[in-house]
Design a protein around this motif. Structure first.
Motif, mmCIF file in Angstrom:
data_model
loop_
_atom_site.group_PDB
_atom_site.id
_atom_site.type_symbol
_atom_site.label_atom_id
_atom_site.label_comp_id
_atom_site.label_asym_id
_atom_site.label_seq_id
_atom_site.Cartn_x
_atom_site.Cartn_y
_atom_site.Cartn_z
ATOM 1 N N THR A 1 67.676 24.021 51.213
ATOM 2 C CA THR A 1 66.624 23.429 52.483
ATOM 3 C C THR A 1 67.335 23.375 53.501
ATOM 4 O O THR A 1 66.914 23.144 54.717
ATOM 5 C CB THR A 1 65.897 22.177 52.102
ATOM 6 O OG1 THR A 1 67.075 21.411 51.735
ATOM 7 C CG2 THR A 1 65.143 22.460 50.704
ATOM 8 N N ASN B 1 69.526 23.630 57.049
ATOM 9 C CA ASN B 1 69.386 24.629 58.118
ATOM 10 C C ASN B 1 70.783 25.378 58.068
ATOM 11 O O ASN B 1 70.519 26.383 58.175
ATOM 12 C CB ASN B 1 69.360 23.765 59.492
ATOM 13 C CG ASN B 1 67.796 23.155 59.752
ATOM 14 O OD1 ASN B 1 66.867 23.563 58.885
ATOM 15 N ND2 ASN B 1 67.783 22.555 60.742
ATOM 16 N N ALA C 1 61.623 26.212 59.103
ATOM 17 C CA ALA C 1 60.919 24.891 58.370
ATOM 18 C C ALA C 1 60.491 25.411 56.831
ATOM 19 O O ALA C 1 59.445 26.279 56.861
ATOM 20 C CB ALA C 1 60.104 24.327 59.264
ATOM 21 N N GLY C 2 61.279 25.161 56.015
ATOM 22 C CA GLY C 2 60.903 25.386 54.795
ATOM 23 C C GLY C 2 62.114 25.626 53.634
ATOM 24 O O GLY C 2 62.911 24.778 53.874
ATOM 25 N N ARG D 1 57.074 27.068 56.291
ATOM 26 C CA ARG D 1 56.109 26.058 57.060
ATOM 27 C C ARG D 1 55.944 26.519 58.285
ATOM 28 O O ARG D 1 54.724 26.900 58.822
ATOM 29 C CB ARG D 1 56.449 24.753 56.716
ATOM 30 C CG ARG D 1 56.310 23.835 55.658
ATOM 31 C CD ARG D 1 56.645 22.600 55.768
ATOM 32 N NE ARG D 1 56.874 21.860 54.486
ATOM 33 C CZ ARG D 1 55.842 21.128 53.764
ATOM 34 N NH1 ARG D 1 54.478 21.254 54.502
ATOM 35 N NH2 ARG D 1 55.865 20.598 52.751
ATOM 36 N N ARG D 2 57.001 26.628 58.758
ATOM 37 C CA ARG D 2 57.014 26.993 60.483
ATOM 38 C C ARG D 2 58.267 27.989 60.773
ATOM 39 O O ARG D 2 59.275 27.820 59.967
ATOM 40 C CB ARG D 2 56.996 25.920 61.290
ATOM 41 C CG ARG D 2 55.561 25.032 61.228
ATOM 42 C CD ARG D 2 55.664 23.852 62.199
ATOM 43 N NE ARG D 2 56.942 23.056 61.790
ATOM 44 C CZ ARG D 2 56.578 21.906 60.814
ATOM 45 N NH1 ARG D 2 55.566 21.702 60.289
ATOM 46 N NH2 ARG D 2 57.616 21.320 60.519
#
Length: 371
Positions: A13, A15, A27-28, A43-44
């Motif tokens: 998760t 970055n 995002a995810g 997610r995005r």
């Protein structure tokens, strides 16, 4: 590595780790099974495409989605426990109650420490841009400038050269914005961070770096600015002099360069990282400069570190380090000295570890450079 550690699957998760594994930040998370294809749980942003991309809204739906894709429930689940909030770890362990949670952060750190040829290429590109900026620094200096005013000009040049501005630092106890430009006695101001010269900064909320001191004749200016131009960064410091600099500072600067030449030959695959630190310290002591080595009022506990997507990656070049250098490690070495009433001196370069020694990736001039 997952096979050796008997980890059935990992959930990624962070970055920096997402970028390492996919070439972009989103995002995810990534569900990475030991066997089978990874699943990219997004997610995005919307409209990402690719094999294994799945959009989701709630984490509770993830196990069912993975089962639908034919992935078995894991017996062990690797989580980035050094980076993930405790409440999030608890939420993930509830989703996979049968799985034993395992901290995968050290494994990711080890994997990222050995760079691929493509990663080294990206670091080399950053080094070329970084060098271009540093060569132009004397042109933007004007007598009467403060350290902050000079830093703003360097930041402007860096951004126009393509610097991303983002300065990723591994760990949660160090912060900095775009880098350090430090002159005079501000180099001797203790910082809460493990830097050779911290600087007081402009505010207690970020107590590091330039504090608005005027750059005076007889002072040095240490420039240690952001080298992130490609998502993979170089780390480079150079010392500039305004007027004549006292002999002790000149001696210390030359000692820094001599230390780098020695370490460049020593640092080969298989050598213990702490051996490099010990050599650097011994050379400073033989030159009777140990009082000023890696700080004066406060001393940093290292002389180098790994770099890549973040600074302070593995390996760590420190007296208690257990790291052993491997081919294609990329490291920064920064034997620096702080001389009271003058400022910081020394050189920092980024290198790739090769079978015959270190290859330098930051090739700006190393002299005490006149302003």
């Amino acid at each position: 590595m997952m096979t050796e550690a008997a980890i059935a699957a990992a959930l990624i998760t962070d970055n920096a780790n997402l970028y390492y594994l996919t070439g972009r930040v989103f995002a995810g998370m990534i569900y990475l099974p030991r066997e089978g294809q990874p699943v990219y749980l997004v997610r995005r942003p919307v409209e990402l495409e690719g094999k294994g991309v799945v959009y989701f809204t709630g984490t509770r739906d993830i196990p069912a989605e993975l089962e639908h894709r034919g992935l078995p429930k894991p017996s062990t689940l690797g989580l980035e426990m050094d980076l993930t909030p405790y409440t999030t770890v608890i939420r993930y362990t509830k989703l996979w109650r049968e799985a034993t949670p395992v901290n995968i952060s050290p494994m990711m750190r080890q994997a990222r420490s050995v760079k691929t040829p493509q990663e080294i290429h990206l670091i080399e590109r950053s080094g070329v841009c970084h060098e271009r900026v540093y060569r132009r620094i004397p042109r933007v200096f004007k007598p009467g400038m403060t350290d902050l005013e000079l830093q703003v000009e360097i930041e402007r040049m860096s951004r126009l050269e393509g610097c991303l501005g983002q300065f990723r630092i591994s760990g949660d106890t160090m912060e900095i914005y775009m880098g350090n430009v430090i002159t005079g006695d501000n180099a001797d101001a203790p910082s809460p961070y493990d830097f050779a010269m911290g600087g007081a900064g402009l505010d207690p909320s970020l107590p590091v770096g330039a504090d608005g001191s005027e750059i005076r004749r007889g002072n040095t200016v240490m420039v240690d600015m952001n080298g992130n131009f490609t998502g993979y960064m170089t780390d480079m410091s150079r010392t500039f002099a305004f007027g004549d600099i006292e002999p002790l500072a000149q001696k210390a600067h030359e000692c820094s360069r001599e230390i780098l030449r020695a370490l460049e030959q020593m640092a080969r695959p298989g050598i213990e990282a702490r051996t490099l630190y010990d050599t650097a310290y011994d050379m400073a002591r033989e030159a009777q400069l140990e009082t000023y080595f890696m700080g004066h009022r406060q001393h940093a506990g290292f002389v180098g570190h790994g770099i890549g997507i973040e600074v302070n990656e593995a390996p760590v070049i420190a007296p208690r380090s257990r790291d052993i250098l491997a081919e294609r490690n990329v490291i920064a070495l920064e034997p620096k000295f702080v001389i009271p009433h003058v400022g910081a001196v020394g050189v920092e370069n980024s290198y790739v570890v090769t079978p015959t020694g270190l290859r330098c990736l930051t090739n700006a001039p190393e002299d005490l450079l006149p302003l």
